[in-house]
Design a protein around this motif. Structure first.
Motif, PDB file in Angstrom:
ATOM      1  N   ALA A   1      43.923  46.984  40.926  1.00 28.89           N
ATOM      2  CA  ALA A   1      43.200  45.835  40.396  1.00 28.89           C
ATOM      3  C   ALA A   1      43.801  44.523  40.921  1.00 28.89           C
ATOM      4  N   LEU A   2      45.111  44.459  41.018  1.00 26.08           N
ATOM      5  CA  LEU A   2      45.762  43.254  41.519  1.00 26.08           C
ATOM      6  C   LEU A   2      45.391  43.025  42.984  1.00 26.08           C
ATOM      7  N   GLN A   3      45.436  44.079  43.785  1.00 23.46           N
ATOM      8  CA  GLN A   3      45.105  43.954  45.202  1.00 23.46           C
ATOM      9  C   GLN A   3      43.668  43.473  45.374  1.00 23.46           C
ATOM     10  N   LEU A   4      42.744  44.004  44.595  1.00 26.72           N
ATOM     11  CA  LEU A   4      41.341  43.595  44.695  1.00 26.72           C
ATOM     12  C   LEU A   4      41.174  42.133  44.309  1.00 26.72           C
ATOM     13  N   SER A   5      41.910  41.683  43.281  1.00 26.32           N
ATOM     14  CA  SER A   5      41.806  40.285  42.849  1.00 26.32           C
ATOM     15  C   SER A   5      42.338  39.340  43.916  1.00 26.32           C
ATOM     16  N   LEU A   6      43.435  39.715  44.562  1.00 19.12           N
ATOM     17  CA  LEU A   6      44.000  38.880  45.628  1.00 19.12           C
ATOM     18  C   LEU A   6      43.069  38.832  46.829  1.00 19.12           C
ATOM     19  N   GLU A   7      42.469  39.960  47.168  1.00 21.63           N
ATOM     20  CA  GLU A   7      41.540  39.986  48.288  1.00 21.63           C
ATOM     21  C   GLU A   7      40.300  39.159  47.999  1.00 21.63           C
ATOM     22  N   ALA A   8      39.878  39.126  46.731  1.00 17.03           N
ATOM     23  CA  ALA A   8      38.685  38.367  46.365  1.00 17.03           C
ATOM     24  C   ALA A   8      38.900  36.871  46.550  1.00 17.03           C
ATOM     25  N   LEU A   9      40.162  36.411  46.423  1.00 15.27           N
ATOM     26  CA  LEU A   9      40.446  34.987  46.612  1.00 15.27           C
ATOM     27  C   LEU A   9      40.184  34.539  48.045  1.00 15.27           C
ATOM     28  N   GLN A  10      40.122  35.474  48.986  1.00 15.66           N
ATOM     29  CA  GLN A  10      39.885  35.112  50.379  1.00 15.66           C
ATOM     30  C   GLN A  10      38.448  34.631  50.601  1.00 15.66           C
ATOM     31  N   ASN A  11      37.558  34.973  49.676  1.00 16.22           N
ATOM     32  CA  ASN A  11      36.143  34.627  49.831  1.00 16.22           C
ATOM     33  C   ASN A  11      35.828  33.307  49.147  1.00 16.22           C
ATOM     34  N   PRO A  12      35.119  32.410  49.830  1.00 19.63           N
ATOM     35  CA  PRO A  12      34.717  31.146  49.193  1.00 19.63           C
ATOM     36  C   PRO A  12      33.898  31.423  47.921  1.00 19.63           C
ATOM     37  N   GLY A  13      34.140  30.625  46.899  1.00 20.65           N
ATOM     38  CA  GLY A  13      33.466  30.819  45.620  1.00 20.65           C
ATOM     39  C   GLY A  13      34.302  31.575  44.623  1.00 20.65           C
ATOM     40  N   ASN A  14      35.305  32.320  45.103  1.00 25.56           N
ATOM     41  CA  ASN A  14      36.248  33.003  44.212  1.00 25.56           C
ATOM     42  C   ASN A  14      37.578  32.262  44.266  1.00 25.56           C
TER      43      ASN A  14
END
Length: 258
Positions: A1-14
């Motif tokens: 879950a942590l890895q997915l949340s960090l990866e999501a920050l790479q996308n604009p809007g997150n």
């Protein structure tokens, strides 16, 4: 879950996330609140920097877990549980207590429950309540059986434990009552006692119980220096009743004589 949340920050809007996670610290496993934030991005949308904040919430989480557990136990306990203030006015009550006695919660709140009020016309109940209050004042607890009536009027026997919760000044701040419905167990015990000591047909004391009664009577005569009279009644010509009219008639005759 942590890895997915960090990866999501790479996308604009997150631009941010919050989560709770459990990690090993110096003294073992601990709970943390983790929040992530992207304060700025490049022209292509990728973060120029990411800010992470970690907050140790182990104590708060443990306190919340204990509070949740206590609330769950209060609601689902098989025994009835009632909490009063120092003056025995009801502060809270669990569903099992309401089910046992048939009361509505709103009818009890702010009131002194019936089982803590001595019946003015019953000296036995008054004496029992006097022992109860004396025990609460001296030891802070009392345990015993109380005869009570449900809201519909049906009698019941309750096993009751009352505990005083004292403050720093040693004065009682609250009282906790725990009740169990012993009505059916008492009925079964009475039935077994009846079967063991009394004749099933006439309900008179059987031979074993009669011997106990005679022994008690003789002991009383020696103690009180009095006389004991024993009368033996013999029933003649009983067999012809059974032979002529049947055993049902003979049984009825014995019951009438008894």
């Amino acid at each position: 879950a942590l890895q997915l949340s960090l990866e999501a920050l790479q996308n604009p809007g997150n631009d941010q996330f919050k989560m709770q996670l459990r990690m090993i610290a110096g003294d073992g496993w601990r709970w943390f609140d983790l929040s992530g934030h992207v304060p700025s991005r490049r022209a292509d949308g990728r973060p120029t920097r990411t800010v992470l904040a970690l907050d140790d919430v182990t104590e708060r989480r443990s306190s919340a877990d204990r509070e949740h557990l206590s609330a769950s136990l209060f609601q689902h306990l098989h025994e009835g549980l009632l909490i009063t203030d120092a003056e025995m006015r009801v502060l809270d009550v669990n569903p099992t207590y309401l089910n046992i006695l048939g009361h509505a919660r709103e009818d009890l709140l702010g009131q002194v429950p019936d089982l803590l009020q001595a019946n003015a016309g019953d000296t036995n109940v008054q004496a029992q309540h006097a022992v109860m209050w004396a025990s609460l004042q001296s030891t802070g607890t009392w345990r015993g059986e109380l005869a009570e009536r449900r809201r519909n009027g049906d009698p019941c026997i309750l096993q009751v434990t009352i505990t005083a919760v004292r403050g720093p000044d040693t004065l009682a701040r609250y009282h906790v009552l725990v009740i169990s419905d012993m009505t059916e167990q008492r009925r079964q015990r009475d039935r077994l006692e009846q079967q063991a000591n009394y004749d099933e047909l006439t309900h008179l004391p059987n031979r074993a119980h009669l011997a106990q009664l005679l022994a008690q009577g003789m002991a009383a005569t020696e103690r009180d220096h009095c006389l004991l009279a024993v009368c033996y009644l013999d029933l003649d010509h009983f067999k012809p009743v059974n032979d002529r009219f049947g055993h049902a008639a003979g049984d009825r005759l014995l019951v009438e004589l008894a």
